[in-house]
Write an enzyme that holds these catalytic residues in place. Structure first.
Site, short mmCIF file in Angstrom:
data_model
loop_
_atom_site.label_atom_id
_atom_site.label_comp_id
_atom_site.label_asym_id
_atom_site.label_seq_id
_atom_site.Cartn_x
_atom_site.Cartn_y
_atom_site.Cartn_z
N ASP A 8 36.63 14.38 -11.37
CA ASP A 8 36.11 15.32 -10.40
C ASP A 8 35.03 14.61 -9.58
O ASP A 8 34.46 13.63 -10.05
CB ASP A 8 35.54 16.53 -11.16
CG ASP A 8 34.84 17.49 -10.25
OD1 ASP A 8 35.40 17.83 -9.19
OD2 ASP A 8 33.71 17.93 -10.60
N ASP A 10 32.38 16.29 -6.96
CA ASP A 10 31.10 16.96 -6.80
C ASP A 10 30.49 17.30 -8.17
O ASP A 10 31.11 17.97 -8.98
CB ASP A 10 31.30 18.25 -5.98
CG ASP A 10 30.08 18.57 -5.14
OD1 ASP A 10 28.96 18.28 -5.58
OD2 ASP A 10 30.27 19.10 -4.03
N ASP A 205 32.52 18.39 -14.28
CA ASP A 205 31.26 19.08 -14.60
C ASP A 205 31.45 20.59 -14.69
O ASP A 205 30.49 21.30 -15.00
CB ASP A 205 30.19 18.77 -13.53
CG ASP A 205 30.51 19.42 -12.20
OD1 ASP A 205 31.66 19.29 -11.74
OD2 ASP A 205 29.63 20.07 -11.62
MG LIG Z 1 32.52 19.38 -9.81
#
Ligand SMILES: [Mg+2]
Length: 278
Positions: A8, A10, A205
């Site tokens: 991922d 961001d 995240d």
């Molecule tokens: Mg993310």
């Protein structure tokens, strides 16, 4: 090839316009060691090339083959379901481009699908048009159902999921979503790398997308704490990441190690000894 990474962006590689310390080194090592990887993003605004450019400005040099967006996943999925179809699009360049590249015409009358991605250019007239197209039989497709998007200044704005929820509520029809955690996107990214399920490591995240998507597919999962999830949030979830790290920098030490696969009991031809009563 023993393993590879779906990563991922961001909250893992950068936050807003700031690179997370250690991310550039991690990517450099992946390239140097020829370990397959792809950046997996639920942001449909940018094309592959835009993502490559954004990362380059931040100090990470990759090529387009290292980027897989939910816009691409959506366009490929629609092309496989209905080749040469038509779509009314609520979204921006990345989504339009992906649809065109997969043989779709973007129309504003009688489409096969209403396709929704992120964007800041949405108007109430577009929503009204989309609503009536769905009432007339167009199928509602979401590039993802993230309720909000982080912005560069550390704030948030309504995400694709929020726009989709409005259309669902207005029409009574449920959208089909292609982005993370949908198996459609999770599987497409793995096959793009030529990896098997047990060789695939998802790093992210967000519990609701990255970790849920990885867990559903049977991938190895790593949660980084540089984004939206804190350690104390974890008891709220029925599924857990396999590994938790403070940041992607912590993965450098084990970058070469294939993750251990849980042992599957071997089948034997002998009659099993009866289990001791519990
Ligand atoms: Mg993310």
């Amino acid at each position: 090839m023993t393993h590879g990474y779906l990563i991922d962006m961001d909250g893992v590689i950068y936050r807003g316009n700031e690179l997370i310390p250690g991310a550039a080194e991690f990517v450099r090592e992946l390239l140097a060691r020829d370990i397959p990887f792809v950046f997996l993003t639920n942001n449909s605004q940018r094309t592959r090339r835009d993502v490559v450019f954004k990362l380059k400005r931040m100090g990470i040099t990759i090529d387009e083959s290292h980027v897989f967006t939910c816009a691409m996943a959506t366009a490929r999925f629609l092309a496989s379901q209905k080749p040469d179809g038509t779509a009314y699009v609520i979204g921006e360049g990345g989504l339009m481009y992906a649809l065109h590249a997969n043989g779709y015409a973007v129309v504003d009358h009688d489409p096969d699908y209403v396709v929704v991605g992120e964007g800041r250019t949405i108007t109430f007239e577009m929503m009204e048009k989309a609503m009536n197209m769905i009432r007339d039989g167009a199928k509602l497709i979401a590039t993802n159902i993230d309720p909000s998007c982080p912005t560069a200044n550390g704030s948030v704005r309504p995400g694709c999921g929020a726009i989709v929820a409005m259309l669902e509520s207005a029409t009574g029809k449920q959208a089909f979503s292609v982005g993370k955690p949908s198996p459609v996107m999770m599987r497409a990214a793995r096959t793009e790398l030529g990896l098997r399920t047990e060789q695939t490591i998802m790093v992210g995240d967000t519990m609701e997308t990255d970790i849920l998507g990885g867990a559903q597919m049977g991938y190895h999962t790593v949660l980084t704490l540089t984004g939206g999830t804190r350690r104390e949030d974890l008891p709220n979830y029925a599924y857990q990441p396999e590994r938790i790290v403070d940041s992607i920098a912590d993965l450098l030490k084990t970058i070469d190690q294939a993750p251990a696969t849980p042992e599957v009991p071997k089948k034997t031809s002998k009659t099993p000894t009866p289990a001791t009563a519990a």
